[in-house]
Design an enzyme around this catalytic site. Structure first.
Site, PDB file in Angstrom:
ATOM      1  N   THR A 101       0.478  -0.894  -0.061  1.00  9.76           N
ATOM      2  CA  THR A 101      -0.196  -0.281   0.050  1.00  9.76           C
ATOM      3  C   THR A 101       1.253   1.622   0.273  1.00  9.76           C
ATOM      4  OG1 THR A 101      -1.682  -1.450   1.526  1.00  9.76           O
ATOM      5  CG2 THR A 101      -1.592   1.398   1.093  1.00  9.76           C
ATOM      6  N   LYS A 176      -6.665   1.704  -2.519  1.00  8.03           N
ATOM      7  CA  LYS A 176      -7.022   1.717  -1.471  1.00  8.03           C
ATOM      8  C   LYS A 176      -6.753   2.647  -0.516  1.00  8.03           C
ATOM      9  CE  LYS A 176      -5.595  -1.255   1.172  1.00  8.03           C
ATOM     10  NZ  LYS A 176      -3.905  -1.777   1.837  1.00  8.03           N
ATOM     11  N   LYS A 244      -0.443   5.201   8.812  1.00  8.46           N
ATOM     12  CA  LYS A 244       0.305   5.415   7.613  1.00  8.46           C
ATOM     13  C   LYS A 244      -0.572   5.811   6.429  1.00  8.46           C
ATOM     14  CE  LYS A 244       1.786   2.304   5.142  1.00  8.46           C
ATOM     15  NZ  LYS A 244       1.296   1.002   4.047  1.00  8.46           N
TER      16      LYS A 244
END
Length: 296
Positions: A101, A176, A244
């Site tokens: 990701t 995502k 994150k």
């Protein structure tokens, strides 16, 4: 599977997600070569029949298709493009599939480096955490070279339950981040509700049950709720990775001048939870940050 498609498959990064994904490929009969920064994490897979190479470049050189599952954009760039990175072993006819990701700009940079070698690139971040990875129930959000997508689809089907092809590089990363931004915001709202209900005298176990039967029911609430009530946070998706992803999603929003006040507030709670030493706990441990704020 091995008879139908004898492609040699590389797998870089054997953490919470990567290890069970590689395990499923080996179990399905695929010819798998692995690498991880900490070599000991490769040993259980080597015992199952995987080969081992000492660098990402060596894995890529010895395989037709190489998958990479790294923790963050910095790691993804280093493993793909750094010294002895995967790009150093890429050549015409090979493929690189980054299932980490990362943000769109990072994915675009990796794509450019891989393309310079004559190889093909596909970004394919996954929706799902540890248990779906173990069960082969991940959702792949892919973008990039369509021919590589077609080639690796049988492997995606081993590791996941569904896959989406979203067009140009960057779209997979964006999808995502949108999904994880929503997930992270939902979790903070859920945590707030549990604590508020408990503070006014409601049984939090019943709160979870009521939510599970209504229009706002979600597997995440039913799955995480019981352990959250016990202040236990077994790591399926580390809190540091959720924060994150919130940070990257906010950066994506900023790039198109889209207001995201809910996600911004949620991000602050994940940052607070990190400051209290909860980075490596499951992201549901964000509830502890709210407990601290309430005490304050």
């Amino acid at each position: 599977m091995a008879d139908e498609n004898p492609t040699r498959v590389g797998f870089l990064g054997l953490g919470i997600m990567g290890s069970p994904m590689a395990h499923n490929l080996i179990k399905a009969g695929c010819d798998v070569t692995v690498w991880n920064r900490t070599k000991s994490k490769c040993d259980p897979l080597i015992d199952l029949g995987a080969k081992y190479k000492a660098s990402p470049g060596e894995v890529a050189a010895s395989c037709d298709v190489t998958f990479a599952m790294l923790a963050d954009p910095e790691s993804a760039m280093l493993v793909a493009c750094g010294e002895q990175g995967a790009a150093s072993g890429m050549s015409l006819g090979k493929g690189y599939v980054d299932i980490s990701t990362v943000d769109g700009p990072t994915s675009t940079l990796i794509n450019a480096q891989i393309k310079e070698t004559g190889a093909l690139f596909l970004e394919a971040p996954v929706s799902g955490s540890k248990k779906p990875a173990e069960d082969g129930q991940l959702i792949f959000l892919t973008a990039g070279d369509k021919s590589l997508y077609d080639k690796v689809s049988p492997y995606l089907d081993i590791m996941g339950k569904s896959r989406f092809y979203l067009g140009d590089v960057g779209n997979g990363a964006a999808m995502k981040l949108v999904v994880n931004m929503i997930m992270g915001s939902m979790m903070t709202s859920f945590a707030e509700g549990l604590l508020l209900g408990e503070k006014v005298g409601l049984d939090p176990t019943v709160i979870v049950e009521v939510i599970s039967q209504g229009a706002i029911s979600a597997p995440m609430f039913s799955m995480k709720g019981p352990s959250m009530l016990q202040s236990k946070y077994p790591t399926a998706f580390p809190l540091k990775h959720q924060q994150k992803d919130m940070r990257l999603a906010l950066g994506l929003a900023e790039s198109v001048s889209q207001s995201t006040p809910i996600a911004a507030a949620a991000n602050e709670l994940y940052k607070l939870a990190k400051s209290h030493g909860l980075s490596d706990h499951d992201f549901s441990a964000v509830i502890e940050a709210l407990k601290v704020k309430l005490k304050d």
